[in-house]
Write an enzyme that holds these catalytic residues in place. Structure first.
Site, PDB file in Angstrom:
ATOM      1  N   HIS A   1     -10.973   2.505   2.189  1.00 44.34           N
ATOM      2  CA  HIS A   1      -9.888   3.502   1.765  1.00 44.34           C
ATOM      3  C   HIS A   1     -10.640   5.072   1.916  1.00 44.34           C
ATOM      4  CE1 HIS A   1      -6.345   5.768  -0.159  1.00 44.34           C
ATOM      5  NE2 HIS A   1      -5.919   4.945   0.491  1.00 44.34           N
TER       6      HIS A   1
ATOM      7  N   GLU B   1     -12.920   4.434 -12.769  1.00 42.92           N
ATOM      8  CA  GLU B   1     -13.153   5.523 -13.377  1.00 42.92           C
ATOM      9  C   GLU B   1     -11.972   6.418 -13.800  1.00 42.92           C
ATOM     10  OE1 GLU B   1     -17.855   5.686 -12.059  1.00 42.92           O
ATOM     11  OE2 GLU B   1     -16.801   7.433 -12.133  1.00 42.92           O
TER      12      GLU B   1
END
Length: 356
Positions: free
Chosen positions: A141, A229
């Site tokens: 991606h 994260e």
């Protein structure tokens, strides 16, 4: 044994019933789309939705889905294709719409383009490429998320394309968050004179980007094997990938944690096991006032809508609502109504309906 199994099933049903009772909303389907990737709520009502294969659609409030002509040619392969859609800050007067996509050989390059929307004829006119990743290539991606800052500048995430090392190379646009003018050029006071478009670096796959009510920029990114994260983004910071992570390599090989390298900015939150975060907004709407000042983000692997409370220096997940499908994007309109976009070949655009 049978009695114990029945007792366990009963307990599970009871817990599921409690969870359902605690969910403060129902889900109302608006439309069904084919592998949608991102959405933008239009101020006059309705939505712009990108589909990964390269289709830009207009979804009316009635649920009717129509194709908008003028979308770019894209490379639809694996995790790449047509990605984000964002309205210019002055959209109501300019009609300008921004798109991100991947095209080209060898894995292709992330592109940022801008065109003018004419809904009367379902046309995106004069689409121009205003920025292109250099060098091109890679897998996986590309990030590709857009957010406009309080200063009017455009922030763009650019994933590392599963290459790792480019995230630490300032002259390589992969693995970065960029700060650009609305015309796609570097802002003159960005922190790195030798890499004028770069705002921060050391990112893996930053796949959520939003500003909060005080003007702070937040991003989330997918970790490798563990270690998703949530980061508070500050100019000039290095967030450490691939030198550090709270996850491990897919092979199981360890990666040093952020705590071992204090020169790298650590995440304010991490998720292990992963939630595979996708899409994110800052919410301060009237429909769910108890969520005010929170981040709302979608979960792909977790199949959930997740609420994170943020403060000056902390972030904490406080709610995780099971939607039952992978969630690709989240958005809200000016009234505070929340919408989620499922992922998949037959994915629904859903409105959250507040329950009594």
């Amino acid at each position: 044994m049978i009695r114990k199994c029945i007792t366990a099933v009963a307990a599970l049903l009871y817990l599921n019933a409690i969870a359902a009772a605690q969910t403060p909303f129902g889900l109302e389907p608006i439309a069904t789309l084919e592998q949608p990737w991102a959405m933008a709520v239009l101020p006059q009502g309705g939505f712009l939705v990108t589909e990964k294969a390269g289709r830009l659609t207009y979804v009316a409030t009635s649920g009717e889905v129509q194709t908008i002509a003028g979308a770019p040619s894209v490379t639809d392969d694996g995790q790449v294709g047509l990605h984000d859609v964002a309205l210019a800050p002055d959209f109501e007067t300019s009609g300008l719409v921004y798109l991100t996509w991947v095209d080209g050989s060898g894995g292709g390059a992330l592109h940022l383009g801008r065109g003018r929307l004419d809904l009367a004829v379902l046309q995106l006119a004069d689409l121009d490429v205003i920025w292109r990743a250099t060098p091109m290539g890679g897998k996986g991606h590309p990030g590709a998320m857009i957010a406009f800052g309080p200063d009017g500048h455009l922030f763009l995430t650019s994933g590392d394309r599963q290459l790792g090392d480019p995230a630490q190379v300032l002259g390589d646009s992969r693995g970065k968050i960029l700060r650009l003018t609305v015309d796609g050029t570097p802002v003159s006071d960005n922190p790195f004179p030798d890499a004028p478009e770069v705002w921060t670096f050391g990112h893996r796959n930053p796949y959520g980007l939003t500003f909060d009510g005080t003007g702070r920029l937040w991003s989330h990114e997918m970790g490798p094997r563990g270690g998703d994260e949530l980061n508070l983004i500050a100019a000039g910071q290095n967030y450490g990938w691939p030198q550090v992570s709270e996850g491990r390599h897919y092979s199981g090989r360890a990666i040093p944690a952020h705590a071992t390298r204090p020169e790298f900015a650590p995440p304010l939150m991490e998720w292990t096991p992963v939630i595979a975060p996708a899409g994110m907004i800052y919410y301060d709407g009237r429909v769910f006032p108890e969520w005010g000042g929170s981040l709302l983000l979608g979960g792909l692997a977790s199949q959930a809508l997740i609420r994170v409370e943020i403060s000056r220096e902390t972030a904490q997940e406080v709610d995780r609502w099971d939607i039952g499908n992978r969630i690709r994007d989240v958005d809200a309109d000016a009234d505070g109504q929340v919408y989620v976009l499922e992922d998949g070949a037959e994915a629904r655009l859903l409105r959250l309906i507040r329950t009594p």
